[in-house]
Scaffold this active site. Structure first.
Site, short mmCIF file in Angstrom:
data_model
loop_
_atom_site.label_atom_id
_atom_site.label_comp_id
_atom_site.label_asym_id
_atom_site.label_seq_id
_atom_site.Cartn_x
_atom_site.Cartn_y
_atom_site.Cartn_z
N HIS A 47 0.82 -1.21 0.00
CA HIS A 47 0.00 0.00 0.00
C HIS A 47 0.86 1.27 0.00
O HIS A 47 0.50 2.27 -0.62
CB HIS A 47 -0.92 -0.02 1.22
CG HIS A 47 -2.01 1.00 1.18
ND1 HIS A 47 -3.09 0.89 0.34
CD2 HIS A 47 -2.19 2.16 1.86
CE1 HIS A 47 -3.89 1.92 0.52
NE2 HIS A 47 -3.37 2.71 1.43
N LYS A 90 -6.97 13.81 -7.75
CA LYS A 90 -6.41 12.49 -7.47
C LYS A 90 -7.54 11.53 -7.12
O LYS A 90 -8.60 11.94 -6.64
CB LYS A 90 -5.41 12.56 -6.32
CG LYS A 90 -4.60 11.27 -6.10
CD LYS A 90 -3.64 11.43 -4.93
CE LYS A 90 -2.81 10.18 -4.73
NZ LYS A 90 -1.93 10.30 -3.53
N SER A 93 -8.20 4.38 -3.47
CA SER A 93 -9.11 3.31 -3.07
C SER A 93 -9.23 3.24 -1.55
O SER A 93 -8.31 3.59 -0.82
CB SER A 93 -8.61 1.96 -3.59
OG SER A 93 -7.37 1.64 -2.98
N HIS A 94 -10.38 2.76 -1.10
CA HIS A 94 -10.57 2.36 0.29
C HIS A 94 -11.38 1.07 0.29
O HIS A 94 -12.41 0.95 0.96
CB HIS A 94 -11.25 3.47 1.11
CG HIS A 94 -10.43 3.89 2.29
ND1 HIS A 94 -10.97 4.17 3.53
CD2 HIS A 94 -9.09 4.04 2.44
CE1 HIS A 94 -10.00 4.51 4.37
NE2 HIS A 94 -8.86 4.44 3.73
N HIS A 96 -10.55 -2.38 1.07
CA HIS A 96 -10.55 -3.32 2.19
C HIS A 96 -11.29 -2.78 3.42
O HIS A 96 -12.10 -3.50 4.01
CB HIS A 96 -9.10 -3.70 2.54
CG HIS A 96 -8.49 -4.69 1.60
ND1 HIS A 96 -8.49 -4.51 0.24
CD2 HIS A 96 -7.88 -5.87 1.82
CE1 HIS A 96 -7.89 -5.53 -0.34
NE2 HIS A 96 -7.50 -6.38 0.61
N GLU A 311 -3.52 5.38 12.20
CA GLU A 311 -4.02 6.07 11.02
C GLU A 311 -5.26 6.90 11.37
O GLU A 311 -6.18 7.06 10.56
CB GLU A 311 -4.32 5.07 9.90
CG GLU A 311 -3.07 4.38 9.40
CD GLU A 311 -3.31 3.41 8.25
OE1 GLU A 311 -4.44 3.36 7.73
OE2 GLU A 311 -2.36 2.70 7.88
N SER A 312 -5.26 7.43 12.60
CA SER A 312 -6.35 8.33 12.98
C SER A 312 -6.48 9.44 11.94
O SER A 312 -5.49 9.94 11.40
CB SER A 312 -6.06 8.95 14.36
OG SER A 312 -6.11 7.96 15.37
N GLN A 313 -7.71 9.81 11.69
CA GLN A 313 -8.01 10.72 10.58
C GLN A 313 -7.84 12.19 10.97
O GLN A 313 -7.64 12.53 12.13
CB GLN A 313 -9.43 10.48 10.11
CG GLN A 313 -9.65 9.10 9.53
CD GLN A 313 -8.94 8.89 8.21
OE1 GLN A 313 -9.34 9.39 7.18
NE2 GLN A 313 -7.85 8.14 8.24
N ASN A 497 -5.50 7.60 -11.89
CA ASN A 497 -6.05 6.25 -12.00
C ASN A 497 -6.08 5.54 -10.66
O ASN A 497 -5.33 5.86 -9.75
CB ASN A 497 -5.26 5.41 -13.02
CG ASN A 497 -3.79 5.29 -12.64
OD1 ASN A 497 -3.45 4.80 -11.57
ND2 ASN A 497 -2.91 5.72 -13.53
N GLY A 534 -1.97 8.52 -8.86
CA GLY A 534 -3.17 7.76 -8.53
C GLY A 534 -2.90 6.77 -7.42
O GLY A 534 -2.24 7.08 -6.44
#
Length: 740
Positions: A47, A90, A93-94, A96, A311-313, A497, A534
């Protein structure tokens, strides 16, 4: 808390290979400690490192056209649109996270891509998406679909960005692994852009935005493995978003950029502090001294390992200019956000991490990142056996439908054809008052305030085509994106992409990926639409199977004058209908073959890039000379479905048509063919001579189909379909299923 001893077994549990673990030990001259192992494992995950894809991505056209930065150089692509302005855009994906927790998975996908835009200094003006699910007769698929759409809508609506376009497909291959791709677009002045870089010894390193918790730990690693019962249980891997905080973060970020207070800024997305410290340092050829004891935490007892991998937002890492610390903090205080000095820039290229007075990690930034010391692989390839088997299929063996009208109704009611209004009515598509054309037409169009220009934008990919022919199918995805932009009056500019594939260690998957990249590169070079960057999402597999290969194209175009904006639906009684382009009766991968005959066979439609470009040039000339009333490309379902869409896409004022579709060999072949480079246009009868004069001077075949008018769609003097019935099928199919 005592950290566990680092062994090969522990490294394997973190997703590293034995070869990679040995390489790390050799580079460091020692075994990494537990915190360092965590940092390296996420930074070297697929990733973050793109270790199995970067070699192929570098073959794409990554500069040229109006690009202001090369692909991958910044958080998002940046393209000049004149008037001293640039568009940043840009897609990512999210997938999973959305398979595990659809609402938060989708919401945080939107939040992450928006941060990539405004860390460039750009104000977001639009959001798009591309969604794939299994069939809606499955209860879990309905749950995922409902949750993802609500997550996208709630986050975008609360943040205050219009969601203006997208696509939704349904196919069995996505049942266990839905695809959730989010795209964002923003506008910035050339002299107000900022880079994701760290420079200047002694400059302060600050963490801004939300506090840090345990959500999202190992999210990057989670996205680098197949979905299984084990990964389904990893709910801590799914972050929790807060769009209201992100809105505040947007305003504070743009303010510190506008006042020229900072050197660089980067979103804390995948791998959190580990990624932002590493990538910013490597880009500036510097190091950092970081004290995690100063990081604002929202949970007690967090370890250095957890803080570095969280990975707190709604968080950013900022490298400020020395002496500007007080003003930066004042701005974030005003917006009621954290702004804490957690370290400094240093010039040795090493990232030193301490916590509660103890050194926890000391790693070279270069060794951690994509383009630096992270591994790069060329995987084994093997052409899948099914491809030649599929291509040998003879469509003449298909029985002709007893009733073409019944076949049409079956195709037109397919979930891949009918309106996705149930989805986009949950999105605010007009907030900001710049939306000229929202969801439902060939592409969305958003006005650029202060100019006469607008941006056209589109996401597109027919994954069945890519499944049957990865190279040509991906070329079609690029071409159709461009065609949709052109049908709306825009000149295609550039591409982002989102490449959604299965396990890259499987030779058949990697062959497909490699072929898709080759097709994308060929088409983008031909249309002069360079790839700005991308996302690659591998491991889109469930225990049942891999998803169809799905290289989603996000394209931006510039409409030179908002007066040129063209929509897809018929406008008034008496207008003349024409077909631009030629039909070859191609049914490979078609909606007709799947909906009526339950087959995904053959080769994808052929694509002549020059014929496609000729079509674009003619369309733009007709649009910019005010000749066309409407323009709509022919895609899934063939010409018969496209004509029906032209009749009813304007839901408030639908109108019929009387047309004659030329038949070459069989009615079903001609009606449902998905041959490329074709567009249906309508014109005022008074402009017929001008239209035919322009068209006859081009290289594009054209022919008259009939007239707009009445309350029925009439075909070839044989078939009639009530406009009201078509409307019911088109607009009520998905709501009826979802409200059941």
């Amino acid at each position: 808390m005592k950290e566990p001893e680092v062994t090969l077994e522990l490294a394997l549990e973190h997703g590293l290979t034995e070869e990679e673990f040995n390489k790390i030990c050799d580079k460091l001259g020692r075994t990494p400690n537990f915190t360092e192992l965590g940092i390296i494992s996420v930074m070297w995950s697929e990733h973050c490192s793109y270790k199995n894809s970067i070699a192929q991505l570098k073959t794409l056209p990554r500069e040229g056209g109006r690009l202001l930065v090369g692909a991958g150089e910044e958080n998002a692509g940046l393209v000049d649109i004149g008037d001293g302005l640039a568009v940043a855009f840009k897609i990512e994906s999210h997938n999973h996270p959305s398979a595990v927790e659809p609402y938060q998975g989708a919401a945080t996908g939107v939040g992450g891509i928006l941060r990539d835009i405004f860390t460039m200094g750009a104000r977001p003006i639009a959001a798009l998406n591309s969604l794939r699910f299994g069939k809606l007769d499955d209860a879990r698929t309905k749950y995922l679909f409902k949750g993802v759409v609500k997550g996208i809508g709630d986050y975008g609506n609360c943040f205050g960005v219009p969601t203006v376009a997208g696509e939704v497909y349904f196919d069995e291959s996505y049942k266990g692994n839905p695809l959730v791709n989010a795209m964002a677009v923003g506008i910035v002045k050339h002299d107000k852009t900022v880079s994701a870089v760290a420079k200047g010894e002694g400059n302060p390193v600050m963490i801004v935005g939300s506090s840090t918790g345990r959500d999202g730990i190992h999210g990057a690693t989670f996205a680098s493995e197949e979905i299984s019962e084990e990964s389904e249980a990893k709910r801590p891997s799914v972050q929790v978003g807060d769009p209201f905080t992100e809105k505040l973060l947007l305003e504070a970020t743009l303010e510190i950029i506008h006042e020229d207070l900072i050197v660089g800024i980067q979103d804390m997305g995948a791998a959190g502090i580990s990624c932002s410290t590493s990538e910013m340092s490597e880009k500036g050829n510097v190091g950092m001294e970081i004290d995690l004891s100063k990081v604002p935490l929202r949970e007690q007892g967090m370890t250095a390992y957890e803080i570095m991998l969280s990975e707190s937002q709604e968080r950013m890492l900022v490298v400020g200019k020395k002496g500007c610390e007080r003003r930066i903090k004042e701005i974030f205080d005003k917006w009621d956000l954290n702004c804490v000095d957690i370290g400094t820039v240093k010039n040795d290229g090493i990232i030193d991490i301490s916590y509660e007075g103890e050194k926890k990690s000391s790693l070279p930034a270069w060794d951690l990142v994509l383009g630096g010391g992270a591994p790069v692989y060329q995987r084994e390839t093997k052409k899948p056996e099914y491809i030649e088997q599929k291509r040998s299929f003879d469509f003449n063996t298909l029985p002709e439908p007893e009733c073409v009208a019944d076949a049409f109704e079956k195709v037109f009611s397919s979930l891949n054809i009918v309106s996705k209004q149930w989805v986009y009515q949950q999105y605010d598509s007009t907030i900001g008052t710049n939306t000229v054309v929202g969801p439902g037409c060939d592409s969305a169009v958003v006005r650029i305030k202060g100019t006469a220009k607008a941006l056209a934008m589109k996401t597109d990919c027919n994954s069945r085509y890519v499944y049957l022919n990865p190279k040509e199918g991906t070329k079609i995805a690029v071409a159709e994106s461009a065609r949709n932009i052109v049908c709306s009056g825009g000149h295609p500019l550039a591409v982002t992409n989102c490449l959604n594939f299965g396990n890259p260690y499987k030779p058949e998957v990697y062959w497909t990926f490699k072929e898709a990249i080759a097709g994308m590169g060929e088409a983008c070079r031909f249309f002069n639409t360079p790839v700005t960057g991308g996302n690659v999402s591998f491991y889109n597999e469930s225990p049942e199977a891999a998803v169809y290969p799905t290289p989603v194209i996000g394209m931006i175009g510039c409409v030179d004058n908002v007066d040129f904006v063209t929509t897809s639906y018929f406008k008034k009684e008496g207008d003349l209908i024409y077909l631009l382009g030629e039909d070859y009766e191609e049914l490979g991968g078609s909606e007709y073959a799947k909906a009526v005959h339950r087959k995904v066979e053959g080769n994808c439609p052929r694509l002549d890039l020059q014929a496609e470009k000729d079509l674009h040039l003619l369309l733009l000339k007709l649009i910019e000379n005010n000749v066309l009333s409407s323009a709509h490309d022919i895609s899934e379902g063939g010409i018969i479905c496209s004509i029906a869409e032209c009749c009813i896409t304007n839901k408030e004022n639908p109108i019929g048509a009387d047309v004659h579709i030329p038949v070459k060999t069989r009615e079903d072949f001609s009606f449902f063919s998905e041959s490329q480079s074709r567009v249906i246009v309508s014109i005022d009868p008074e402009k017929k001579e001008r239209f035919e004069n322009h068209a006859s001077k081009s290289f594009v075949p054209f022919q008259s189909l009939g007239k707009v008018g009445g309350n029925k769609m009439k075909l070839n003097s044989q078939y009639e379909f009530s406009i009201e019935k078509l409307k019911d099928v088109y607009y009520k199919t998905i709501p009826n299923i979802m409200n059941d």
